[in-house]
Design a protein around this motif. Sequence first.
Motif, PDB file in Angstrom:
ATOM      1  N   VAL A 139       0.867  -1.174   0.000  1.00  0.00           N
ATOM      2  CA  VAL A 139       0.000   0.000   0.000  1.00  0.00           C
ATOM      3  C   VAL A 139       0.905   1.225   0.000  1.00  0.00           C
ATOM      4  N   ASP A 140       0.763   2.047  -1.023  1.00  0.00           N
ATOM      5  CA  ASP A 140       1.621   3.231  -1.160  1.00  0.00           C
ATOM      6  C   ASP A 140       3.095   2.852  -1.135  1.00  0.00           C
ATOM      7  N   GLY A 141       3.408   1.730  -1.779  1.00  0.00           N
ATOM      8  CA  GLY A 141       4.798   1.337  -1.953  1.00  0.00           C
ATOM      9  C   GLY A 141       5.458   0.670  -0.773  1.00  0.00           C
ATOM     10  N   GLU A 142       4.691   0.249   0.214  1.00  0.00           N
ATOM     11  CA  GLU A 142       5.285  -0.416   1.361  1.00  0.00           C
ATOM     12  C   GLU A 142       4.287  -1.372   2.007  1.00  0.00           C
ATOM     13  N   VAL A 143       4.810  -2.258   2.851  1.00  0.00           N
ATOM     14  CA  VAL A 143       3.979  -3.239   3.541  1.00  0.00           C
ATOM     15  C   VAL A 143       4.175  -3.065   5.035  1.00  0.00           C
ATOM     16  N   GLU A 144       3.129  -2.650   5.712  1.00  0.00           N
ATOM     17  CA  GLU A 144       3.173  -2.507   7.165  1.00  0.00           C
ATOM     18  C   GLU A 144       3.136  -3.886   7.835  1.00  0.00           C
ATOM     19  N   LEU A 145       3.640  -3.932   9.078  1.00  0.00           N
ATOM     20  CA  LEU A 145       3.485  -5.140   9.883  1.00  0.00           C
ATOM     21  C   LEU A 145       2.012  -5.509   9.947  1.00  0.00           C
ATOM     22  N   LEU A 146       1.716  -6.777   9.631  1.00  0.00           N
ATOM     23  CA  LEU A 146       0.329  -7.215   9.552  1.00  0.00           C
ATOM     24  C   LEU A 146      -0.326  -7.216  10.930  1.00  0.00           C
ATOM     25  N   PRO A 147      -1.651  -7.098  10.981  1.00  0.00           N
ATOM     26  CA  PRO A 147      -2.352  -7.310  12.256  1.00  0.00           C
ATOM     27  C   PRO A 147      -2.085  -8.730  12.749  1.00  0.00           C
ATOM     28  N   TRP A 148      -2.056  -8.905  14.070  1.00  0.00           N
ATOM     29  CA  TRP A 148      -1.711 -10.215  14.613  1.00  0.00           C
ATOM     30  C   TRP A 148      -2.673 -11.303  14.155  1.00  0.00           C
ATOM     31  N   ASP A 149      -3.932 -10.960  13.937  1.00  0.00           N
ATOM     32  CA  ASP A 149      -4.886 -12.003  13.551  1.00  0.00           C
ATOM     33  C   ASP A 149      -4.703 -12.467  12.113  1.00  0.00           C
ATOM     34  N   GLU A 150      -3.799 -11.842  11.368  1.00  0.00           N
ATOM     35  CA  GLU A 150      -3.497 -12.308  10.016  1.00  0.00           C
ATOM     36  C   GLU A 150      -2.317 -13.265   9.977  1.00  0.00           C
ATOM     37  N   PHE A 151      -1.678 -13.475  11.125  1.00  0.00           N
ATOM     38  CA  PHE A 151      -0.613 -14.475  11.212  1.00  0.00           C
ATOM     39  C   PHE A 151      -1.206 -15.813  11.633  1.00  0.00           C
ATOM     40  N   ASP A 152      -0.537 -16.901  11.230  1.00  0.00           N
ATOM     41  CA  ASP A 152      -0.933 -18.227  11.698  1.00  0.00           C
ATOM     42  C   ASP A 152      -0.663 -18.339  13.198  1.00  0.00           C
ATOM     43  N   ASP A 153      -1.436 -19.193  13.843  1.00  0.00           N
ATOM     44  CA  ASP A 153      -1.239 -19.397  15.277  1.00  0.00           C
ATOM     45  C   ASP A 153       0.197 -19.821  15.587  1.00  0.00           C
ATOM     46  N   GLY A 154       0.761 -20.648  14.706  1.00  0.00           N
ATOM     47  CA  GLY A 154       2.119 -21.126  14.928  1.00  0.00           C
ATOM     48  C   GLY A 154       3.150 -20.022  14.935  1.00  0.00           C
ATOM     49  N   ASP A 155       2.893 -18.947  14.191  1.00  0.00           N
ATOM     50  CA  ASP A 155       3.828 -17.825  14.170  1.00  0.00           C
ATOM     51  C   ASP A 155       3.971 -17.187  15.544  1.00  0.00           C
ATOM     52  N   LEU A 156       2.887 -17.171  16.292  1.00  0.00           N
ATOM     53  CA  LEU A 156       2.804 -16.362  17.508  1.00  0.00           C
ATOM     54  C   LEU A 156       3.080 -17.134  18.791  1.00  0.00           C
ATOM     55  N   VAL A 157       3.450 -18.403  18.664  1.00  0.00           N
ATOM     56  CA  VAL A 157       3.733 -19.211  19.849  1.00  0.00           C
ATOM     57  C   VAL A 157       4.820 -18.540  20.685  1.00  0.00           C
ATOM     58  N   ASP A 158       4.601 -18.423  21.970  1.00  0.00           N
ATOM     59  CA  ASP A 158       5.543 -17.888  22.967  1.00  0.00           C
ATOM     60  C   ASP A 158       5.736 -16.374  22.889  1.00  0.00           C
ATOM     61  N   LEU A 159       5.107 -15.708  21.942  1.00  0.00           N
ATOM     62  CA  LEU A 159       5.272 -14.257  21.812  1.00  0.00           C
ATOM     63  C   LEU A 159       4.289 -13.575  22.758  1.00  0.00           C
ATOM     64  N   THR A 160       4.799 -12.999  23.843  1.00  0.00           N
ATOM     65  CA  THR A 160       3.939 -12.423  24.866  1.00  0.00           C
ATOM     66  C   THR A 160       3.303 -11.121  24.375  1.00  0.00           C
ATOM     67  N   GLU A 161       2.298 -10.668  25.096  1.00  0.00           N
ATOM     68  CA  GLU A 161       1.667  -9.402  24.746  1.00  0.00           C
ATOM     69  C   GLU A 161       2.678  -8.261  24.794  1.00  0.00           C
ATOM     70  N   GLU A 162       3.535  -8.290  25.791  1.00  0.00           N
ATOM     71  CA  GLU A 162       4.559  -7.249  25.899  1.00  0.00           C
ATOM     72  C   GLU A 162       5.498  -7.278  24.692  1.00  0.00           C
ATOM     73  N   GLN A 163       5.897  -8.475  24.273  1.00  0.00           N
ATOM     74  CA  GLN A 163       6.770  -8.604  23.110  1.00  0.00           C
ATOM     75  C   GLN A 163       6.062  -8.165  21.838  1.00  0.00           C
ATOM     76  N   ARG A 164       4.777  -8.465  21.736  1.00  0.00           N
ATOM     77  CA  ARG A 164       4.023  -8.020  20.560  1.00  0.00           C
ATOM     78  C   ARG A 164       3.971  -6.502  20.491  1.00  0.00           C
ATOM     79  N   GLU A 165       3.748  -5.880  21.633  1.00  0.00           N
ATOM     80  CA  GLU A 165       3.702  -4.414  21.669  1.00  0.00           C
ATOM     81  C   GLU A 165       5.045  -3.813  21.294  1.00  0.00           C
ATOM     82  N   GLU A 166       6.118  -4.397  21.800  1.00  0.00           N
ATOM     83  CA  GLU A 166       7.450  -3.883  21.491  1.00  0.00           C
ATOM     84  C   GLU A 166       7.789  -4.104  20.015  1.00  0.00           C
ATOM     85  N   PHE A 167       7.440  -5.253  19.489  1.00  0.00           N
ATOM     86  CA  PHE A 167       7.655  -5.562  18.070  1.00  0.00           C
ATOM     87  C   PHE A 167       6.933  -4.519  17.217  1.00  0.00           C
ATOM     88  N   ARG A 168       5.684  -4.265  17.514  1.00  0.00           N
ATOM     89  CA  ARG A 168       4.918  -3.308  16.701  1.00  0.00           C
ATOM     90  C   ARG A 168       5.471  -1.889  16.854  1.00  0.00           C
TER      91      ARG A 168
END
Length: 237
Positions: free
Chosen positions: A119-148
Amino acid sequence: MEIVLVPGFWLGADAWSEVTPVLERAGHHPHPLTLPGLESRETDRSAIGVREQVDAIVREIDRVGDPAGRDVVLVGHSGGGPLSYAATSLRPERIARTVYVDAWPLGPGQAIAPDMTPVDGEVELLPWDEFDDGDLVDLTEEQREEFRRRAVPEPGAVPGGAIDLADDPRRLAVPATIVACEFTPADLRSWVDGGAPIVSEVARLERLDVVELPTGHWPMFTRPAELGRLLAELAER
């Protein structure tokens, strides 16, 4: 060993901040990369594609490695894995081992994530619900916030850009390790044996081993100490 660390989409050198001390304590020299286009949200990404990012990896190999010997271990996470393989194809004589963290090499003409729509020449980090469950194993809420918080949009030409490999069969003989996080070695073998196109280049590698590090897609966040120790062990082989 000189260990060049290539992050996956949306991430820069600081993604490896909890891994590099482990490597240093083991006596290695880590060199985490921020690929072109990922410097900041304000960076102009319009002219950045696969080739520009691969060239940046090659420049780092040339900068840190000894031209007289194979003293570079090249580590590519996720989308950085196929980019690292393309760099390996350009410098097969310089690489002691290429490590693919929850990733694997792609063949010529294949794309890392062809279904991602810029979109407009770039790809933003996807919403978490667009990742497979396996992608998010062990990734805590705090880590998700820091990643984003730290995530930078990926240059739009990279996910769907064709991987270009140097026509040098020596790339197939470079020792390769796949670190399997959200899939198992048995899964990978079944895909290879079934002739899945996405792993066609994996089937051609002459010196491949697969090791498990069960977790989600970002082990540098969820299991950094274990990942660091594993990379150190691989570098010492």
